[in-house]
Write a protein that holds these residues in place. Sequence first.
Motif, PDB file in Angstrom:
ATOM      1  N   CYS A 256      14.633 -37.107 -47.833  1.00 29.62           N
ATOM      2  CA  CYS A 256      14.418 -38.372 -48.471  1.00 29.62           C
ATOM      3  C   CYS A 256      15.929 -38.640 -48.983  1.00 29.62           C
ATOM      4  O   CYS A 256      16.558 -39.772 -49.028  1.00 29.62           O
ATOM      5  CB  CYS A 256      13.474 -38.543 -49.401  1.00 29.62           C
ATOM      6  N   SER A 257      16.666 -37.791 -49.693  1.00 28.12           N
ATOM      7  CA  SER A 257      18.137 -37.811 -50.237  1.00 28.12           C
ATOM      8  C   SER A 257      18.817 -38.200 -49.193  1.00 28.12           C
ATOM      9  O   SER A 257      19.623 -39.206 -49.349  1.00 28.12           O
ATOM     10  CB  SER A 257      18.514 -36.807 -50.967  1.00 28.12           C
TER      11      SER A 257
ATOM     12  N   SER B 276       8.679 -29.184 -50.801  1.00 28.95           N
ATOM     13  CA  SER B 276       9.357 -30.141 -51.735  1.00 28.95           C
ATOM     14  C   SER B 276      10.655 -30.158 -51.483  1.00 28.95           C
ATOM     15  O   SER B 276      11.532 -31.132 -51.452  1.00 28.95           O
ATOM     16  CB  SER B 276       8.793 -29.569 -53.175  1.00 28.95           C
TER      17      SER B 276
ATOM     18  N   ILE C  92       8.589 -38.771 -54.692  1.00 27.25           N
ATOM     19  CA  ILE C  92       9.632 -37.617 -54.406  1.00 27.25           C
ATOM     20  C   ILE C  92       9.413 -36.900 -55.826  1.00 27.25           C
ATOM     21  O   ILE C  92       9.600 -35.645 -55.545  1.00 27.25           O
ATOM     22  CB  ILE C  92      10.936 -38.442 -54.071  1.00 27.25           C
TER      23      ILE C  92
ATOM     24  N   PHE D 175      11.538 -31.828 -48.299  1.00 36.08           N
ATOM     25  CA  PHE D 175      11.122 -33.387 -48.418  1.00 36.08           C
ATOM     26  C   PHE D 175      12.123 -34.167 -49.269  1.00 36.08           C
ATOM     27  O   PHE D 175      12.562 -35.227 -48.874  1.00 36.08           O
ATOM     28  CB  PHE D 175       9.742 -33.443 -48.884  1.00 36.08           C
ATOM     29  N   VAL D 176      12.422 -33.476 -50.270  1.00 37.91           N
ATOM     30  CA  VAL D 176      13.499 -34.355 -51.325  1.00 37.91           C
ATOM     31  C   VAL D 176      14.864 -34.279 -50.425  1.00 37.91           C
ATOM     32  O   VAL D 176      15.626 -35.257 -50.746  1.00 37.91           O
ATOM     33  CB  VAL D 176      13.672 -33.503 -52.642  1.00 37.91           C
TER      34      VAL D 176
END
Length: 177
Positions: A27-28, A20, A75, A23-24
């Motif tokens: 994506c950010s 997580s 997300i 991934f966050v």
Amino acid sequence: MKYILYWFSKIFFYCFTIWSIFFVICCSLGFFEFYLGWDIPFVEISMLKGKEMISVVAPDIEISMIFQPRAIIMIAIFPFFSFYFYLMHRFFKVFIADSLFHEKAIRDLCRFFYLNLAALLIAFIAAIASTISRGYFKIEESVMFIIIHGFVSIISYLYIDMAKKGADLKQENDLTI
């Protein structure tokens, strides 16, 4: 068996939390490059079927996502399920502890139950919204989440009820001695 479930839930929690966070962050970085125009290493903006898409490319890893409102929901789901696996880990820890019938154990069971109810409600709203926007009902992920979290909610409620009755009997037995 309960030790195996406890350790699997603990491993799921740590793995899901690490994934997580990764991934966050990826994506950010993609959103920063897209919306702020920053040139961030390993992040590429491309077009796929007429839609803008971000790709975070690192050695041996590539995360790609099309810009849609669903991307933000996805997300947000990762940290939610990290917390879910944390509470699941606490749920199974209750059953390997020396005593099940104490206030902290019941509180941990209730937290897991309420989180399952929240996930059930969110999945139900998603299924209704999807059905309304599509115009017809289709079995998809949100319906499967309803079934899974509904079943887990029922089971956890039964465990809570058993633990509360056991705590009452223990307190009553302690008073009579």
